[in-house]
Design an enzyme around this catalytic site. Structure first.
Site: not given
Ligand SMILES: Nc1ncnc2c1ncn2[C@@H]1O[C@H](COP(=O)(O)OP(=O)(O)O)[C@@H](O)[C@H]1O
Ligand SMILES: Cc1cn([C@H]2C[C@H](O)[C@@H](COP(=O)(O)O)O2)c(=O)[nH]c1=O
Length: 217
Positions: A11, A14-15, A87-88, A172
């Site tokens: 999580m 940056g995905k 969210e695959a 979530v």
């Molecule tokens: N305020 C911020 N400034 C710079 N980068 C940020 C900030 N907030 C979040 N990020 C970047 O966004 C990333 C999360 O991106 P997101 O696409 O939402 O992640 P994921 O989908 O993997 O959960 C963090 O690892 C960080 O690198």
């Molecule tokens: C570990 C874990 C995560 N989740 C949920 C929590 C978030 O809503 C998403 C992950 O989103 P992200 O963009 O990768 O941050 O998954 C869950 O339902 N169950 C789990 O075990």
């Protein structure tokens, strides 16, 4: 040749941001794509990144049929060059099988994004099938970090601050409690060592303040 790509990481690594960038770049070159997600924190049928961007997406429910959807679109004269699937991890095995079929038989590129393992460290159904079938599995370069500074490799779920290892697979939530729908349930990314010991930032801090415990690394 079309390909099935799986981009994975913990999580908050940056995905979703990469999913939005990739969609933008392909669209900018005239390719036609569709964006899918499931249970995004920002609500149904939305793909959102913590960097603030979001787009409308198609919501993937367990009944959703990728094959019928893409074949239907093409049969009605539409063009589809690629699918972005966020969210695959929440997709079913059958849905991932259909994504592979869409790649192979309809020459549509698929870019899937998701976390590998749940809060119990078990592979999600969608992610395990993607690892089995993808042409390429990519680990995101941006490392989310554990509170100790090591690379975070695992996703911990917390309830009222304490790490839990039992509960529904899908809840979530967010790594920052104030952004989560249910603030009492949150997530924290940890290195394996601290996930095994159930040491979140809060519990490590509490332990460090206690005079009764030996120091840990
Ligand atoms: N305020 C911020 N400034 C710079 N980068 C940020 C900030 N907030 C979040 N990020 C970047 O966004 C990333 C999360 O991106 P997101 O696409 O939402 O992640 P994921 O989908 O993997 O959960 C963090 O690892 C960080 O690198
Ligand atoms: C570990 C874990 C995560 N989740 C949920 C929590 C978030 O809503 C998403 C992950 O989103 P992200 O963009 O990768 O941050 O998954 C869950 O339902 N169950 C789990 O075990």
């Amino acid at each position: 040749m079309a390909q099935l790509n799986f981009y994975s990481g913990t999580m908050d690594c940056g995905k979703s941001t990469l999913a939005l960038q990739l969609d933008h770049n392909h669209r900018a070159r005239g390719r036609v794509g569709q964006v899918f997600t499931s249970h995004d924190r920002a609500g149904t049928a939305t793909l959102s990144s913590r960097l603030g961007l979001s787009v409308t997406a198609l919501e993937v429910t367990p009944e959703f049929d990728f094959w019928d959807h893409v074949v239907g679109g093409l049969t009605h004269g539409g063009r589809i060059d690629y699918l972005v699937c966020d969210e695959a991890q929440f997709y079913t095995r059958r849905q991932v099988d259909d994504l592979a079929r869409v790649v192979d038989e309809l020459s549509v590129d698929v870019f899937a994004f998701g976390i590998l393992t749940d809060f119990r460290t078990r592979l999600f159904e969608g992610s395990s099938r993607l690892v089995e079938l993808a042409d390429h599995v990519h680990t995101l370069q941006v490392e989310a970090l554990c509170w100790c500074g090591r690379r975070a490799t695992h996703n911990a779920r917390t309830e009222n601050g304490a790490m839990v290892t039992e509960g529904e697979v899908i809840v979530v939530g967010d790594v920052e409690a104030q952004r989560a729908p249910d603030a009492s349930v949150g997530y924290e990314v940890l290195c394996r060592r601290h996930h095994r010991r159930r040491l979140t930032a809060a519990s490590a801090h509490a332990a460090a303040l206690s005079p009764d415990v030996l120091p840990f690394d």
